[in-house]
Design an enzyme around this catalytic site. Structure first.
Site, PDB file in Angstrom:
ATOM      1  N   HIS A  87       0.819  -1.216   0.000  1.00 64.04           N
ATOM      2  CA  HIS A  87       0.000   0.000   0.000  1.00 64.04           C
ATOM      3  C   HIS A  87       0.854   1.269   0.000  1.00 64.04           C
ATOM      4  CE1 HIS A  87       0.007  -0.058   4.579  1.00 64.04           C
ATOM      5  NE2 HIS A  87      -0.046   1.243   4.411  1.00 64.04           N
ATOM      6  N   ASP A 224       1.225  -7.654   2.330  1.00 65.83           N
ATOM      7  CA  ASP A 224       1.344  -6.220   2.044  1.00 65.83           C
ATOM      8  C   ASP A 224       2.809  -5.774   1.880  1.00 65.83           C
ATOM      9  OD1 ASP A 224       0.891  -3.528   1.812  1.00 65.83           O
ATOM     10  OD2 ASP A 224      -0.463  -3.394   3.523  1.00 65.83           O
ATOM     11  N   SER A 657       3.973   2.209   8.502  1.00 64.10           N
ATOM     12  CA  SER A 657       3.777   1.198   7.473  1.00 64.10           C
ATOM     13  C   SER A 657       5.067   0.986   6.723  1.00 64.10           C
ATOM     14  CB  SER A 657       2.696   1.641   6.502  1.00 64.10           C
ATOM     15  OG  SER A 657       1.459   1.269   7.006  1.00 64.10           O
TER      16      SER A 657
HETATM   17  N1  ARG Z   1      -4.867   0.322   7.612  1.00 62.34           N
HETATM   18  C1  ARG Z   1      -3.585   0.389   6.985  1.00 62.34           C
HETATM   19  C2  ARG Z   1      -2.954   1.756   7.258  1.00 62.34           C
HETATM   20  O1  ARG Z   1      -3.475   2.750   7.491  1.00 62.34           O
HETATM   21  C3  ARG Z   1      -3.577  -0.027   5.552  1.00 62.34           C
HETATM   22  C4  ARG Z   1      -4.356   0.810   4.597  1.00 62.34           C
HETATM   23  C5  ARG Z   1      -4.367   0.344   3.170  1.00 62.34           C
HETATM   24  N2  ARG Z   1      -5.280  -0.747   2.929  1.00 62.34           N
HETATM   25  C6  ARG Z   1      -6.638  -0.649   2.701  1.00 62.34           C
HETATM   26  N3  ARG Z   1      -7.318  -1.751   2.568  1.00 62.34           N
HETATM   27  N4  ARG Z   1      -7.289   0.482   2.583  1.00 62.34           N
HETATM   28  O2  ARG Z   1      -2.929   2.713   6.818  1.00 62.34           O
HETATM   29  N1  ASP Z   2      -1.381   1.283   8.020  1.00 57.70           N
HETATM   30  C1  ASP Z   2      -0.697   2.395   8.671  1.00 57.70           C
HETATM   31  C2  ASP Z   2       0.260   3.091   7.709  1.00 57.70           C
HETATM   32  O1  ASP Z   2       0.010   3.150   6.535  1.00 57.70           O
HETATM   33  C3  ASP Z   2      -0.008   1.941   9.904  1.00 57.70           C
HETATM   34  C4  ASP Z   2      -0.882   2.138  11.101  1.00 57.70           C
HETATM   35  O2  ASP Z   2      -1.647   3.111  11.150  1.00 57.70           O
HETATM   36  O3  ASP Z   2      -0.741   1.335  12.024  1.00 57.70           O
HETATM   37  O4  ASP Z   2       1.210   3.731   8.108  1.00 57.70           O
END
Ligand code: ARG
Ligand code: ASP
Length: 722
Positions: A87, A224, A657
């Site tokens: 991502h 990921d 991330s």
């Molecule tokens: N929750 C994770 C982080 O903030 C991954 C986000 C990307 N993935 C998604 N399915 N939207 O940012």
């Molecule tokens: N998914 C998040 C990121 O993109 C990480 C988090 O918020 O734990 O940095």
């Protein structure tokens, strides 16, 4: 007797500190890690502080980079190979994708160095060093200076330090950051590389497996990750893209741990968390959890429902809105975890109780009235903040109007240019047409008007209901009076706007500037923007400054009030160390989540009918054959499988991330990519029972590269350790 009491107090104090420390809360400054190293070692870490951060020798910090503007990456070979999340590399993977080469769908693997793909605009930054410059930044400060005077002094001194720091080095960039609300200042010196090439990415069915359904959740099975390579000039210095550049030789890179991941194992995350607010007063927490989060969640629920309805009915719409939908859903889900966690923990009440004790202690001192003053500033700020946030989450989300306003802005700027320099009028007009065509292609490719229109009706009706009459913008009341209702407003706006028809947009020229400015979509966006700029922002900015200033005092007070507590500065996208251990958790009564997931879970979720769970056939075939090679593990249940993800107690945030998850010996055991949603309040309050970060097991990454992608040659560059 006296000594006994003192000894007992000391023991009690030690106990308290240990309780706090065992919580694994904290994002520590690498240059001060010697203050934490004993605690880290007592929890299993086997390296010393100099191996984490050093300005004299290569250390782990030299293997960690800020990737792009908001992710982390780590070096894994002597030839500049870098790992981050799928991502985090998503935009680059998407940019290289076309109908013929859909790398998002199918994945991408460079089989030779020549096939590695350059990415304009992408940079990675290494931290060269960080220094406490509080003294220099505040040089010339005298008691009694106004906030404005102090600010300009800080800015001027910081700029001088920055100029000095970056002089004479290729790619050097520096920032001066305030820590603890301006009680301390640090200079961060980075070396930024800008020739970063895409080496590999799994298909989204692996890299985004589980999509938004599994996002922020456990059990998790998302692969990921993506791989890039840093290129440098012949002297190993930063240089813009050139075919003559060569792979960068890092000072340090991570060895890949094959030792596995077990409950209780020490874990250490090295990365760039973006933003936390751990020391704000109860009033601020209450605003977030009881007012702001629920409002934003409510508005996004409306929009997500509308998107879902149309996406379910059409493959075309689903593709168009998948990325937008992911963006809307990501924060929507996070805020639910955040406000729910704060409620469950009773953080507002706990902070109120703390504030009561603090105020008693502070009575009569310089901290005596800080909370009362903060509280009254919050009373002033909240209605403005609410109106602003509401506007951003409603009027600010109307795609057509945002696009229309952007084009109007371009037309306005081009018009000014040609008035200033009439000789260039023709070329300015041509450039406008070209930019317009480019912007329009990008916009309409992923635009579906019925979603936008229905969302407009939903969020603007809510706006009319929820915004206090005293804050109602004139542009909204005028519009309602003119059109009769939000529905009729939408009918007219989406019906007659030039921007509702892409062919009409492509025909626009600078001669249409006045018509563009008068378009209902433009007027809508501009009306709200002007209201924000004149009625809301100035007040917010002023109050925000005053609040920030008081927080500087309150922060200092909190540190004096609780001298035994180890304080860490709030995250601000600077390099931090978080440490903890592999650990499951209980999300609800009667439920225990184990800390590791495996390929078996992917097979359980696999469903060709559901987009988010439709894995590549190759993975199914490998599962049937059981040919996992050296990546096979056999669990206590006797099942031979491949490890996929794991949970740990590290304190992370957005920006972490892609961060390396490092084991007790300093080797790479995983890549961090998410948190569990019951623990997303960790940006405000950390709860050891619920806060878990989610990482990809490095062995799954190797398995995908080796067995699924057939890019095993990349493994030849890496160094493996037990
Ligand atoms: N929750 C994770 C982080 O903030 C991954 C986000 C990307 N993935 C998604 N399915 N939207 O940012
Ligand atoms: N998914 C998040 C990121 O993109 C990480 C988090 O918020 O734990 O940095």
């Amino acid at each position: 007797m006296k000594t006994t009491i003192a000894a007992a107090a000391a023991v009690a104090m030690m106990f308290c500190t240990q309780v706090q420390m065992s919580a694994d809360e904290g994002m520590w400054l690498p240059s001060l890690i010697s203050e934490r190293i004993e605690d880290m070692q007592s929890k299993g870490f086997r390296l010393d502080a100099e191996e984490i951060y050093s300005v004299n020798q290569a250390s782990l910090k030299d293997a960690v980079v800020l990737f792009g503007r908001g992710c982390t990456g780590e070096l894994i070979s002597a030839e500049g190979l870098l790992l981050t999340n799928h991502h985090c590399g998503y935009a680059q993977i998407q940019k290289h994708s076309s109908v013929e080469h859909d790398y998002l769908r199918d994945g991408f693997w460079a089989m030779t160095r020549d096939e590695e793909l350059p990415n304009e605009g992408l940079t990675v930054s290494f931290l060269e060093r960080m220094d406490d410059v509080t003294g220099q930044v505040l040089e010339g400060y005298t008691e009694g200076m106004t906030a404005m005077q102090r600010d300009s002094l800080v800015k001027a001194n910081s700029n001088a330090l920055i100029d000095k720091a970056v002089a004479g080095g290729k790619g050097l960039k520096a920032t001066v950051e305030s820590l603890y609300y301006g009680n301390q200042y640090f200079l961060f010196l980075y070396r930024e590389y800008s020739d970063i090439r895409l080496v590999g990415a799994p298909p989204s069915s692996i890299g985004k497996f589980g999509g938004d359904t599994d996002n922020w959740m456990w059990p998790r099975h998302t692969g990921d990750f993506s791989i890039f390579r840093i290129y440098a000039d012949r002297n190993n210095d930063p240089a813009p893209y050139s075919p003559d550049n060569v792979p960068y030789t890092p000072k340090k890179f991570f060895r890949i741990s094959l030792g596995g991941v077990r409950e209780g194992d020490f874990t250490f995350i090295y990365g760039f968390p973006g933003s936390t607010r751990e020391y704000i007063m109860s009033r601020g927490v209450r605003y977030i959890s009881e007012i702001s989060d629920p409002m934003k969640i409510g508005l996004r629920t409306l929009r997500l429902g509308i998107q879902k309805k149309y996406m379910a009915g059409s493959q075309d719409v689903r593709i168009k809105y998948s990325s937008k939908n992911a963006g809307v859903a990501n924060a929507w889900k996070k805020w639910q975890g955040e406000s729910g966690g704060i409620r469950r923990l009773g953080t507002v009440a706990a902070k109120q109780e703390y504030e009561k004790r603090f105020s008693e202690w502070a009575a009569g001192s310089e901290y005596g009235d800080v909370l009362v003053r903060l509280d009254s500033l919050y009373t002033e700020l909240e209605p403005y903040m609410y109106a602003l946030e509401y506007c951003i989450e409603s009027a600010g989300t109307v795609e057509l109007c945002n696009f229309a306003a952007r084009i109007a802005g371009m037309a306005g700027a081009a018009g000014k240019d040609s008035v200033q320099d009439p000789e260039k009028a023709d070329s300015v007009a041509a450039a406008f047409r070209e930019a317009l065509a480019k912007a329009a292609r990008a916009f309409y490719k992923d635009y579906y008007l019925p979603i936008d229109k229905e969302s407009f009706i939903a969020v603007m009706n809510s706006f009319g209901r929820d915004i206090d009459p005293g804050f109602m913008p004139g542009c909204f009341t005028d519009g309602l009076a003119r059109y009769g209702s939000v529905e009729e407003w939408a009918d007219t706006l989406f019906g007659i706007s030039i921007f509702s028809d892409s062919t009409r947009v492509l025909d626009l020229t600078l001669a249409d500037t006045a018509a563009i400015a008068d378009d209902p979509a433009v007027r809508f966006a501009v009306g709200f923007r002007e209201w924000r700029d004149s009625d809301i922002y100035p007040v917010c900015r002023k109050l925000d400054k005053e609040i920030g200033l008081l927080y500087r005092t309150y922060m200092k007070g909190q540190m004096e009030f609780d001298p035994e507590k180890p304080f860490y500065p709030d995250a601000n996208l600077t390099l931090r160390v978080a440490y903890g251990k592999v650990s499951g958790y209980s999300p609800a009564d009667g439920v225990w989540y184990m800390p590791v997931s495996t390929l078996e879970g992917i097979m359980e979720k696999d469903d060709p009918e559901i987009f988010d769970y439709n894995i590549p056939q190759r993975l199914r075939d490998i599962h049937v054959s059981g040919d996992y090679g050296r990546w096979a593990v056999t669990g206590s249940d006797g099942v031979t499988t491949v490890p996929v993800c794991f949970l740990a107690t590290n304190h992370t945030s957005g920006g972490n991330s892609g961060s390396p998850v490092i084991n007790a010996d300093g080797n790479l055991m995983g890549i961090n990519f998410d948190r569990v949603w019951e623990g997303t309040m960790s940006d405000i309050v950390f709860d050891p029972a619920y806060c878990r970060n989610i990482s990809l097991d490095i062995r799954y990454v190797m398995f995908i590269i080796d067995k699924v992608a057939g890019a095993g040659h990349l493994l030849d560059e890496m160094v493996f350790a037990d």
